[in-house]
Enzyme design. Structure first.
Site, PDB file in Angstrom:
ATOM      1  N   GLY A  97       8.326 -11.747   7.725  1.00  0.00           N
ATOM      2  CA  GLY A  97       7.504 -10.917   8.591  1.00  0.00           C
ATOM      3  C   GLY A  97       6.029 -11.270   8.578  1.00  0.00           C
ATOM      4  O   GLY A  97       5.215 -10.559   9.161  1.00  0.00           O
ATOM      5  N   TYR A 133       7.839 -16.620  19.572  1.00  0.00           N
ATOM      6  CA  TYR A 133       6.817 -16.145  20.506  1.00  0.00           C
ATOM      7  C   TYR A 133       7.438 -15.451  21.719  1.00  0.00           C
ATOM      8  O   TYR A 133       6.959 -14.403  22.155  1.00  0.00           O
ATOM      9  CB  TYR A 133       5.929 -17.299  20.977  1.00  0.00           C
ATOM     10  CG  TYR A 133       5.168 -17.990  19.869  1.00  0.00           C
ATOM     11  CD1 TYR A 133       4.662 -17.293  18.784  1.00  0.00           C
ATOM     12  CD2 TYR A 133       4.959 -19.364  19.904  1.00  0.00           C
ATOM     13  CE1 TYR A 133       3.969 -17.929  17.775  1.00  0.00           C
ATOM     14  CE2 TYR A 133       4.256 -20.008  18.902  1.00  0.00           C
ATOM     15  CZ  TYR A 133       3.765 -19.283  17.835  1.00  0.00           C
ATOM     16  OH  TYR A 133       3.084 -19.920  16.840  1.00  0.00           O
TER      17      TYR A 133
END
Length: 177
Positions: A97, A133
Site C-alpha cells: 500500500g 494507475y
C-alpha cells in the site's frame, strides 16, 4: 497502513538515501548508467533552490520508497499542477500500500496548493505500474500527447535562436534579479 511504514517529507540529511533510491529506480528502469545526480546536487536543487520536493516512505529508520515531484502551471486552467517525476518503492516493500499512500499524500499536497491536475509518465513496458494507475487510481492515459525532451547539448543549441544570440545570460533572467 498497518505495516509500521510512514511517509514523511525528505530533509537535506536524506540526500544520500534519496540518491540511492534514484539509483535503484534507474536499475529497475534498465538505465543504471543514466543517473548523474549527486548528494550535493540533490541538496542544492531540492532543499536550497526547491526546484522539486521529495517524500520518503520509511520502515523504521530505513527509506524504502521515494516520490519526487514539482509544480507546473496550466495556462488552460489558470492554476498550478503537480508533476510526479519519480515514484519508486523497493521491491520487498511492494504490495503493502506504499504506492497508494504516496498518491494519498500527493493528493493532499495537490489540494492544499489548489492544483487543477496531477501528471506523470510511465514507461510503456511497465505494465504493473500502468495497471495500478488505471485500475487502482482511475488515471487516464494521455495517448494524444507525445513527450519531447532536449538534453544539455540541445538546450545549448537553443542559444542560436535567441534574439540576443551570444549573450551569456538571458534578458529575461536579468530582469528577474
Amino acid at each position: 497502513m498497518s505495516t509500521g511504514i510512514h511517509i514523511r517529507l525528505a530533509t537535506p540529511e536524506d540526500s544520500d538515501a534519496i540518491l540511492q533510491l534514484i539509483i535503484d529506480l534507474a536499475v529497475y528502469e534498465k538505465a543504471p548508467d543514466a543517473v548523474k545526480a549527486t548528494p550535493k546536487l540533490l541538496r542544492n536543487n531540492l532543499f536550497e533552490k526547491q526546484y522539486a520536493h521529495a517524500l520518503l516512505a520509511m520502515s523504521g529508520d530505513k527509506p524504502v520508497g521515494l516520490a519526487l515531484y514539482f509544480f507546473n502551471y496550466s495556462t488552460w486552467t489558470g492554476r498550478p499542477g503537480l508533476y510526479l517525476e519519480d515514484l519508486y518503492v523497493a521491491p520487498e516493500y511492494r504490495k503493502l500500500g506504499i504506492g497508494k499512500a504516496f498518491f494519498g499524500e500527493l493528493g493532499k499536497i495537490a489540494k492544499e496548493t489548489e492544483c487543477a491536475r496531477m501528471d506523470w509518465s510511465v514507461l510503456k513496458w511497465n505494465q504493473p505500474s500502468i495497471d495500478f494507475y488505471e485500475k487502482k487510481l482511475g488515471a487516464k492515459p494521455m495517448s494524444e500527447w507525445m513527450g519531447m525532451r532536449l538534453e544539455e547539448d540541445g538546450i545549448d543549441s537553443l542559444q542560436a535562436f535567441s534574439l540576443e544570440a551570444g549573450a551569456s545570460e538571458s534578458n529575461i533572467q536579468s530582469q528577474r534579479k
